[in-house]
Design a protein around this motif. Structure first.
Motif, mmCIF file in Angstrom:
data_model
loop_
_atom_site.group_PDB
_atom_site.id
_atom_site.type_symbol
_atom_site.label_atom_id
_atom_site.label_comp_id
_atom_site.label_asym_id
_atom_site.label_seq_id
_atom_site.Cartn_x
_atom_site.Cartn_y
_atom_site.Cartn_z
ATOM 1 N N SER A 216 28.262 33.329 34.274
ATOM 2 C CA SER A 216 28.771 32.334 33.329
ATOM 3 C C SER A 216 30.264 32.113 33.547
ATOM 4 O O SER A 216 30.943 32.949 34.156
ATOM 5 C CB SER A 216 28.531 32.826 31.904
ATOM 6 O OG SER A 216 29.351 33.952 31.628
ATOM 7 N N PRO A 217 30.788 31.010 33.039
ATOM 8 C CA PRO A 217 32.243 30.794 33.129
ATOM 9 C C PRO A 217 33.034 31.940 32.500
ATOM 10 O O PRO A 217 34.112 32.296 32.990
ATOM 11 C CB PRO A 217 32.443 29.483 32.370
ATOM 12 C CG PRO A 217 31.141 28.768 32.500
ATOM 13 C CD PRO A 217 30.098 29.851 32.469
ATOM 14 N N GLU A 218 32.502 32.524 31.418
ATOM 15 C CA GLU A 218 33.201 33.635 30.771
ATOM 16 C C GLU A 218 33.238 34.858 31.676
ATOM 17 O O GLU A 218 34.257 35.562 31.772
ATOM 18 C CB GLU A 218 32.507 33.989 29.453
ATOM 19 C CG GLU A 218 32.634 32.932 28.368
ATOM 20 C CD GLU A 218 31.705 31.741 28.599
ATOM 21 O OE1 GLU A 218 30.749 31.860 29.424
ATOM 22 O OE2 GLU A 218 31.917 30.694 27.971
ATOM 23 N N GLN A 219 32.111 35.122 32.346
ATOM 24 C CA GLN A 219 32.065 36.250 33.277
ATOM 25 C C GLN A 219 32.991 36.016 34.465
ATOM 26 O O GLN A 219 33.656 36.943 34.946
ATOM 27 C CB GLN A 219 30.629 36.475 33.749
ATOM 28 C CG GLN A 219 29.697 37.026 32.687
ATOM 29 C CD GLN A 219 28.261 37.054 33.149
ATOM 30 O OE1 GLN A 219 27.749 36.086 33.730
ATOM 31 N NE2 GLN A 219 27.587 38.176 32.916
ATOM 32 N N ARG A 223 36.151 38.321 35.568
ATOM 33 C CA ARG A 223 36.306 38.879 36.904
ATOM 34 C C ARG A 223 37.634 38.449 37.521
ATOM 35 O O ARG A 223 38.330 39.268 38.150
ATOM 36 C CB ARG A 223 35.140 38.433 37.798
ATOM 37 C CG ARG A 223 35.274 38.954 39.214
ATOM 38 C CD ARG A 223 33.949 39.020 39.931
ATOM 39 N NE ARG A 223 33.266 37.734 39.989
ATOM 40 C CZ ARG A 223 31.995 37.595 40.422
ATOM 41 N NH1 ARG A 223 31.306 38.654 40.783
ATOM 42 N NH2 ARG A 223 31.439 36.412 40.463
ATOM 43 N N THR A 224 38.002 37.194 37.333
ATOM 44 C CA THR A 224 39.288 36.721 37.846
ATOM 45 C C THR A 224 40.433 37.516 37.230
ATOM 46 O O THR A 224 41.402 37.882 37.916
ATOM 47 C CB THR A 224 39.469 35.224 37.550
ATOM 48 O OG1 THR A 224 38.458 34.481 38.247
ATOM 49 C CG2 THR A 224 40.838 34.727 37.992
ATOM 50 N N GLU A 225 40.334 37.814 35.939
ATOM 51 C CA GLU A 225 41.396 38.575 35.280
ATOM 52 C C GLU A 225 41.484 40.003 35.828
ATOM 53 O O GLU A 225 42.586 40.537 35.987
ATOM 54 C CB GLU A 225 41.163 38.579 33.767
ATOM 55 C CG GLU A 225 41.384 37.213 33.137
ATOM 56 C CD GLU A 225 41.473 37.264 31.627
ATOM 57 O OE1 GLU A 225 41.171 38.334 31.050
ATOM 58 O OE2 GLU A 225 41.870 36.243 31.036
ATOM 59 N N ARG A 226 40.347 40.605 36.119
ATOM 60 C CA ARG A 226 40.388 41.957 36.696
ATOM 61 C C ARG A 226 41.027 41.929 38.088
ATOM 62 O O ARG A 226 41.844 42.791 38.423
ATOM 63 C CB ARG A 226 38.972 42.543 36.787
ATOM 64 C CG ARG A 226 38.329 42.850 35.453
ATOM 65 C CD ARG A 226 37.129 43.768 35.617
ATOM 66 N NE ARG A 226 36.148 43.267 36.571
ATOM 67 C CZ ARG A 226 35.154 42.435 36.270
ATOM 68 N NH1 ARG A 226 35.016 41.992 35.028
ATOM 69 N NH2 ARG A 226 34.291 42.048 37.205
ATOM 70 N N TYR A 227 40.653 40.932 38.889
ATOM 71 C CA TYR A 227 41.249 40.821 40.216
ATOM 72 C C TYR A 227 42.744 40.513 40.118
ATOM 73 O O TYR A 227 43.540 41.007 40.928
ATOM 74 C CB TYR A 227 40.526 39.750 41.031
ATOM 75 C CG TYR A 227 39.312 40.284 41.760
ATOM 76 C CD1 TYR A 227 38.111 40.491 41.088
ATOM 77 C CD2 TYR A 227 39.382 40.624 43.105
ATOM 78 C CE1 TYR A 227 37.002 40.999 41.740
ATOM 79 C CE2 TYR A 227 38.268 41.137 43.763
ATOM 80 C CZ TYR A 227 37.094 41.326 43.083
ATOM 81 O OH TYR A 227 35.999 41.845 43.736
ATOM 82 N N TYR A 228 43.116 39.728 39.126
ATOM 83 C CA TYR A 228 44.537 39.448 38.927
ATOM 84 C C TYR A 228 45.284 40.715 38.532
ATOM 85 O O TYR A 228 46.394 40.971 39.019
ATOM 86 C CB TYR A 228 44.719 38.374 37.854
ATOM 87 C CG TYR A 228 46.159 38.167 37.458
ATOM 88 C CD1 TYR A 228 47.045 37.506 38.310
ATOM 89 C CD2 TYR A 228 46.649 38.637 36.237
ATOM 90 C CE1 TYR A 228 48.380 37.320 37.944
ATOM 91 C CE2 TYR A 228 47.965 38.455 35.865
ATOM 92 C CZ TYR A 228 48.827 37.798 36.727
ATOM 93 O OH TYR A 228 50.149 37.617 36.376
ATOM 94 N N ASP A 229 44.706 41.523 37.666
ATOM 95 C CA ASP A 229 45.349 42.774 37.280
ATOM 96 C C ASP A 229 45.494 43.709 38.481
ATOM 97 O O ASP A 229 46.475 44.451 38.591
ATOM 98 C CB ASP A 229 44.556 43.462 36.167
ATOM 99 C CG ASP A 229 44.721 42.766 34.819
ATOM 100 O OD1 ASP A 229 45.716 42.030 34.656
ATOM 101 O OD2 ASP A 229 43.857 42.954 33.946
#
Length: 313
Positions: A216-219, A223-229
Protein backbone atom coordinates in the motif's frame (compact mmCIF):
# COMPACT_ATOMS: atom_id res chain seq x y z
CA UNK A 1 93.10 4.65 -19.43
CA UNK A 2 91.66 7.14 -16.89
CA UNK A 3 89.27 8.72 -19.43
CA UNK A 4 87.66 5.35 -20.13
CA UNK A 5 87.22 4.76 -16.40
CA UNK A 6 85.61 8.15 -15.92
CA UNK A 7 83.32 7.54 -18.85
CA UNK A 8 82.31 4.14 -17.49
CA UNK A 9 81.61 5.68 -14.09
CA UNK A 10 79.47 8.37 -15.70
CA UNK A 11 77.56 5.70 -17.63
CA UNK A 12 77.03 3.69 -14.46
CA UNK A 13 75.81 6.81 -12.65
CA UNK A 14 73.43 7.62 -15.50
CA UNK A 15 72.08 4.10 -15.44
CA UNK A 16 71.56 4.35 -11.67
CA UNK A 17 69.73 7.67 -12.00
CA UNK A 18 67.56 6.25 -14.77
CA UNK A 19 66.80 3.19 -12.65
CA UNK A 20 65.80 5.35 -9.69
CA UNK A 21 63.60 7.48 -11.93
CA UNK A 22 61.88 4.41 -13.34
CA UNK A 23 61.41 3.04 -9.81
CA UNK A 24 59.91 6.33 -8.62
CA UNK A 25 57.63 6.35 -11.62
CA UNK A 26 56.50 2.82 -10.83
CA UNK A 27 55.79 3.73 -7.21
CA UNK A 28 53.86 6.80 -8.29
CA UNK A 29 51.85 4.63 -10.62
CA UNK A 30 50.84 2.49 -7.64
CA UNK A 31 49.68 5.44 -5.58
CA UNK A 32 47.86 7.65 -8.07
CA UNK A 33 46.42 7.33 -11.55
CA UNK A 34 48.57 9.06 -14.15
CA UNK A 35 47.74 10.91 -17.33
CA UNK A 36 45.49 13.83 -18.17
CA UNK A 37 41.78 13.41 -17.48
CA UNK A 38 39.48 15.53 -19.68
CA UNK A 39 37.55 17.89 -17.43
CA UNK A 40 36.04 21.34 -17.11
CA UNK A 41 35.51 23.13 -13.81
CA UNK A 42 32.52 25.40 -13.22
CA UNK A 43 32.44 27.86 -10.31
CA UNK A 44 28.77 28.21 -9.39
CA UNK A 45 29.28 31.29 -7.21
CA UNK A 46 30.76 33.18 -10.17
CA UNK A 47 28.53 31.39 -12.71
CA UNK A 48 31.58 30.94 -14.88
CA UNK A 49 34.01 28.26 -15.97
CA UNK A 50 37.23 28.26 -13.98
CA UNK A 51 40.22 25.93 -14.08
CA UNK A 52 41.29 23.00 -11.96
CA UNK A 53 44.26 24.73 -10.31
CA UNK A 54 42.23 27.79 -9.31
CA UNK A 55 39.66 25.50 -7.72
CA UNK A 56 42.32 23.55 -5.81
CA UNK A 57 43.82 26.83 -4.54
CA UNK A 58 40.42 27.66 -3.04
CA UNK A 59 40.01 24.17 -1.60
CA UNK A 60 43.36 24.57 0.16
CA UNK A 61 41.84 27.40 2.21
CA UNK A 62 38.78 25.40 3.30
CA UNK A 63 38.21 23.66 6.60
CA UNK A 64 36.22 20.85 4.99
CA UNK A 65 35.88 19.80 1.36
CA UNK A 66 33.17 17.39 0.26
CA UNK A 67 33.89 15.61 -3.00
CA UNK A 68 30.73 14.00 -4.36
CA UNK A 69 31.49 11.12 -6.66
CA UNK A 70 29.79 8.82 -9.13
CA UNK A 71 30.92 5.48 -7.71
CA UNK A 72 31.34 3.51 -10.94
CA UNK A 73 33.04 6.18 -13.07
CA UNK A 74 36.80 5.72 -13.55
CA UNK A 75 37.51 9.32 -14.57
CA UNK A 76 35.80 10.50 -11.39
CA UNK A 77 38.31 8.57 -9.30
CA UNK A 78 41.28 9.88 -11.29
CA UNK A 79 40.07 13.40 -10.64
CA UNK A 80 39.72 12.66 -6.92
CA UNK A 81 43.38 11.68 -6.84
CA UNK A 82 44.22 14.81 -8.83
CA UNK A 83 42.54 16.97 -6.17
CA UNK A 84 44.75 15.46 -3.47
CA UNK A 85 47.84 15.84 -5.66
CA UNK A 86 46.96 19.51 -6.20
CA UNK A 87 46.70 20.06 -2.46
CA UNK A 88 50.00 18.25 -1.98
CA UNK A 89 51.65 20.70 -4.39
CA UNK A 90 50.39 23.51 -2.16
CA UNK A 91 51.98 21.88 0.87
CA UNK A 92 48.87 21.91 3.01
CA UNK A 93 48.34 19.33 5.73
CA UNK A 94 45.45 17.25 4.39
CA UNK A 95 43.26 14.78 6.22
CA UNK A 96 41.52 12.28 3.94
CA UNK A 97 38.05 11.17 5.00
CA UNK A 98 36.20 8.29 3.33
CA UNK A 99 32.62 7.09 3.23
CA UNK A 100 34.13 3.81 2.02
CA UNK A 101 35.57 2.78 5.40
CA UNK A 102 33.56 2.37 8.59
CA UNK A 103 34.39 3.57 12.07
CA UNK A 104 35.11 0.14 13.49
CA UNK A 105 37.89 -0.23 10.90
CA UNK A 106 39.73 2.91 12.07
CA UNK A 107 42.32 1.00 14.09
CA UNK A 108 43.24 -1.10 11.05
CA UNK A 109 43.48 2.00 8.89
CA UNK A 110 45.80 3.64 11.42
CA UNK A 111 47.96 0.53 11.70
CA UNK A 112 48.32 0.26 7.93
CA UNK A 113 49.22 3.93 7.58
CA UNK A 114 51.83 3.55 10.34
CA UNK A 115 53.39 0.58 8.55
CA UNK A 116 52.64 -1.87 11.35
CA UNK A 117 50.10 -3.91 9.36
CA UNK A 118 50.60 -5.51 5.97
CA UNK A 119 48.26 -4.39 3.23
CA UNK A 120 46.80 -7.87 2.80
CA UNK A 121 45.89 -8.01 6.49
CA UNK A 122 44.53 -4.48 6.39
CA UNK A 123 42.22 -5.30 3.49
CA UNK A 124 41.14 -8.59 5.04
CA UNK A 125 40.10 -6.87 8.27
CA UNK A 126 38.66 -3.55 7.05
CA UNK A 127 35.91 -4.59 4.58
CA UNK A 128 36.99 -2.39 1.64
CA UNK A 129 34.57 -1.71 -1.20
CA UNK A 130 34.73 -4.06 -4.17
CA UNK A 131 36.57 -1.56 -6.41
CA UNK A 132 39.04 -0.48 -3.74
CA UNK A 133 42.15 -1.41 -5.75
CA UNK A 134 41.30 0.86 -8.68
CA UNK A 135 39.16 3.56 -7.06
CA UNK A 136 40.28 4.22 -3.47
CA UNK A 137 43.69 2.66 -3.00
CA UNK A 138 45.34 5.61 -4.82
CA UNK A 139 43.84 7.99 -2.24
CA UNK A 140 44.92 5.89 0.74
CA UNK A 141 48.41 5.33 -0.67
CA UNK A 142 48.87 9.04 -1.35
CA UNK A 143 47.92 9.73 2.26
CA UNK A 144 50.24 6.99 3.52
CA UNK A 145 53.18 8.29 1.49
CA UNK A 146 52.73 11.83 2.80
CA UNK A 147 51.87 11.05 6.42
CA UNK A 148 48.29 12.27 6.16
CA UNK A 149 45.60 10.84 8.45
CA UNK A 150 42.74 8.87 6.92
CA UNK A 151 39.34 8.87 8.62
CA UNK A 152 37.15 5.79 8.41
CA UNK A 153 34.11 8.04 8.58
CA UNK A 154 31.05 5.90 8.02
CA UNK A 155 28.74 3.99 10.35
CA UNK A 156 29.20 0.21 10.20
CA UNK A 157 26.91 -1.08 7.47
CA UNK A 158 25.34 -3.66 9.78
CA UNK A 159 23.80 -0.83 11.82
CA UNK A 160 22.57 1.04 8.75
CA UNK A 161 21.10 -2.19 7.42
CA UNK A 162 19.23 -2.84 10.65
CA UNK A 163 17.83 0.70 10.64
CA UNK A 164 16.62 0.14 7.06
CA UNK A 165 14.81 -3.00 8.23
CA UNK A 166 13.30 -1.86 11.52
CA UNK A 167 13.75 1.90 11.91
CA UNK A 168 15.97 4.33 13.78
CA UNK A 169 15.13 2.71 17.10
CA UNK A 170 17.50 -0.10 16.13
CA UNK A 171 20.38 2.12 17.26
CA UNK A 172 19.12 1.95 20.83
CA UNK A 173 19.74 -1.81 20.75
CA UNK A 174 23.40 -1.46 19.80
CA UNK A 175 25.70 -2.77 22.59
CA UNK A 176 27.04 0.05 24.74
CA UNK A 177 30.62 -0.83 23.80
CA UNK A 178 29.79 -0.25 20.13
CA UNK A 179 27.50 2.79 20.39
CA UNK A 180 30.37 5.16 19.55
CA UNK A 181 30.51 3.68 16.05
CA UNK A 182 27.38 5.71 15.23
CA UNK A 183 26.85 9.44 15.71
CA UNK A 184 25.65 10.50 19.14
CA UNK A 185 23.25 13.10 17.72
CA UNK A 186 20.82 11.78 15.10
CA UNK A 187 18.53 14.39 13.57
CA UNK A 188 16.50 13.03 10.67
CA UNK A 189 13.74 15.54 9.83
CA UNK A 190 11.35 14.99 6.93
CA UNK A 191 12.65 18.02 5.04
CA UNK A 192 13.79 18.86 1.53
CA UNK A 193 16.54 16.26 1.72
CA UNK A 194 13.93 13.64 2.58
CA UNK A 195 11.86 14.76 -0.42
CA UNK A 196 14.84 14.32 -2.73
CA UNK A 197 15.57 10.92 -1.23
CA UNK A 198 11.96 9.79 -1.60
CA UNK A 199 11.88 10.94 -5.22
CA UNK A 200 15.07 9.02 -5.95
CA UNK A 201 13.60 5.91 -4.33
CA UNK A 202 10.49 6.27 -6.46
CA UNK A 203 12.62 6.54 -9.60
CA UNK A 204 14.62 3.43 -8.65
CA UNK A 205 12.20 1.19 -6.74
CA UNK A 206 14.25 -1.94 -7.39
CA UNK A 207 16.99 -0.54 -5.14
CA UNK A 208 14.71 -0.58 -2.13
CA UNK A 209 12.10 -3.22 -2.91
CA UNK A 210 11.34 -6.25 -4.99
CA UNK A 211 9.62 -5.36 -8.22
CA UNK A 212 6.89 -7.94 -7.56
CA UNK A 213 6.03 -6.48 -4.14
CA UNK A 214 2.46 -5.23 -3.88
CA UNK A 215 2.27 -2.86 -0.95
CA UNK A 216 0.00 0.00 0.00
CA UNK A 217 1.06 3.64 -0.28
CA UNK A 218 1.29 3.71 3.52
CA UNK A 219 3.61 0.71 3.55
CA UNK A 220 5.69 2.27 0.79
CA UNK A 221 5.97 5.51 2.78
CA UNK A 222 7.04 3.59 5.89
CA UNK A 223 9.69 1.71 3.95
CA UNK A 224 10.98 4.92 2.37
CA UNK A 225 11.24 6.48 5.83
CA UNK A 226 13.24 3.53 7.15
CA UNK A 227 15.61 3.72 4.19
CA UNK A 228 15.90 7.46 4.71
CA UNK A 229 16.76 6.95 8.37
CA UNK A 230 19.45 4.51 7.26
CA UNK A 231 20.80 7.22 4.95
CA UNK A 232 20.53 9.73 7.77
CA UNK A 233 22.60 7.70 10.21
CA UNK A 234 25.35 7.48 7.58
CA UNK A 235 25.24 11.24 7.03
CA UNK A 236 25.23 12.04 10.74
CA UNK A 237 28.09 9.66 11.48
CA UNK A 238 30.24 10.94 8.62
CA UNK A 239 29.56 14.51 9.71
CA UNK A 240 30.51 13.76 13.31
CA UNK A 241 33.69 11.99 12.15
CA UNK A 242 34.67 14.98 10.03
CA UNK A 243 33.86 17.58 12.68
CA UNK A 244 35.93 15.72 15.28
CA UNK A 245 39.00 15.95 13.03
CA UNK A 246 38.84 19.73 12.53
CA UNK A 247 41.19 21.61 14.81
CA UNK A 248 42.71 25.10 15.13
CA UNK A 249 45.78 24.15 13.09
CA UNK A 250 44.37 21.40 10.89
CA UNK A 251 44.44 21.66 7.12
CA UNK A 252 41.46 20.81 4.96
CA UNK A 253 39.53 17.63 5.71
CA UNK A 254 38.81 16.22 2.24
CA UNK A 255 35.86 13.85 2.43
CA UNK A 256 34.92 11.54 -0.43
CA UNK A 257 31.37 10.24 -0.65
CA UNK A 258 28.64 9.41 -3.11
CA UNK A 259 27.35 12.69 -4.53
CA UNK A 260 23.87 12.32 -3.02
CA UNK A 261 25.40 12.62 0.45
CA UNK A 262 26.61 16.18 -0.26
CA UNK A 263 24.92 17.56 -3.39
CA UNK A 264 22.94 20.79 -2.81
CA UNK A 265 24.79 21.16 0.49
CA UNK A 266 22.46 18.59 2.03
CA UNK A 267 23.02 15.27 3.79
CA UNK A 268 26.45 14.93 5.35
CA UNK A 269 27.45 18.42 4.20
CA UNK A 270 24.51 20.07 5.99
CA UNK A 271 25.11 18.01 9.12
CA UNK A 272 28.79 18.96 9.11
CA UNK A 273 27.94 22.65 8.87
CA UNK A 274 25.58 22.21 11.82
CA UNK A 275 28.50 20.91 13.87
CA UNK A 276 31.02 23.47 12.58
CA UNK A 277 29.31 26.87 12.51
CA UNK A 278 31.47 29.54 10.93
CA UNK A 279 33.85 27.10 9.27
CA UNK A 280 34.44 27.08 5.52
CA UNK A 281 32.81 23.98 4.03
CA UNK A 282 33.14 23.60 0.25
CA UNK A 283 31.15 21.13 -1.83
CA UNK A 284 32.49 19.70 -5.10
CA UNK A 285 30.41 17.46 -7.36
CA UNK A 286 31.96 15.42 -10.18
CA UNK A 287 29.58 14.95 -13.12
CA UNK A 288 30.39 12.58 -16.01
CA UNK A 289 28.93 13.84 -19.30
CA UNK A 290 29.11 12.72 -22.91
CA UNK A 291 30.42 16.01 -24.34
CA UNK A 292 32.56 18.68 -22.67
CA UNK A 293 32.30 21.13 -25.56
CA UNK A 294 28.57 21.83 -25.33
CA UNK A 295 28.24 22.39 -21.59
CA UNK A 296 25.81 25.06 -20.43
CA UNK A 297 25.39 24.67 -16.66
CA UNK A 298 22.03 25.92 -15.45
CA UNK A 299 18.92 25.07 -13.53
CA UNK A 300 19.36 23.18 -10.29
CA UNK A 301 23.00 22.37 -11.14
CA UNK A 302 23.84 25.94 -10.14
CA UNK A 303 22.92 25.05 -6.55
CA UNK A 304 24.30 21.51 -6.62
CA UNK A 305 27.79 22.40 -5.39
CA UNK A 306 30.32 25.20 -5.10
CA UNK A 307 32.32 23.61 -7.90
CA UNK A 308 31.10 21.31 -10.63
CA UNK A 309 33.78 19.17 -12.27
CA UNK A 310 32.54 17.81 -15.57
CA UNK A 311 34.39 14.89 -17.09
CA UNK A 312 33.90 12.45 -19.97
CA UNK A 313 31.91 9.32 -19.21
Amino acid sequence: YAGDGDQAERLNMAAMVLGLALFAQAVAGQTAPSGYVPQRVYDTSRKAFSDFEAMVADLARADVVFVGEQHADSNTHRLEAAILQGLLRRRVAVTVSLEMFERDAQARVDQYLAGTMAEADFLKDSRPWARYATDYRPLVELAKTNGWPVIAANVPRRYASEVAKTGLGAIEKVPAAERSYAARELLCPRDGYFDRFAATMADHPSEGANKDDKISPEQQRARTERYYDSQCIKDETMAESIAAAVGPQSGPIVHFNGAFHSDFGLGAAERTRRRLPGRKVVVVSILPVSDLDTLAPGGEDLSRADYLIYTIK
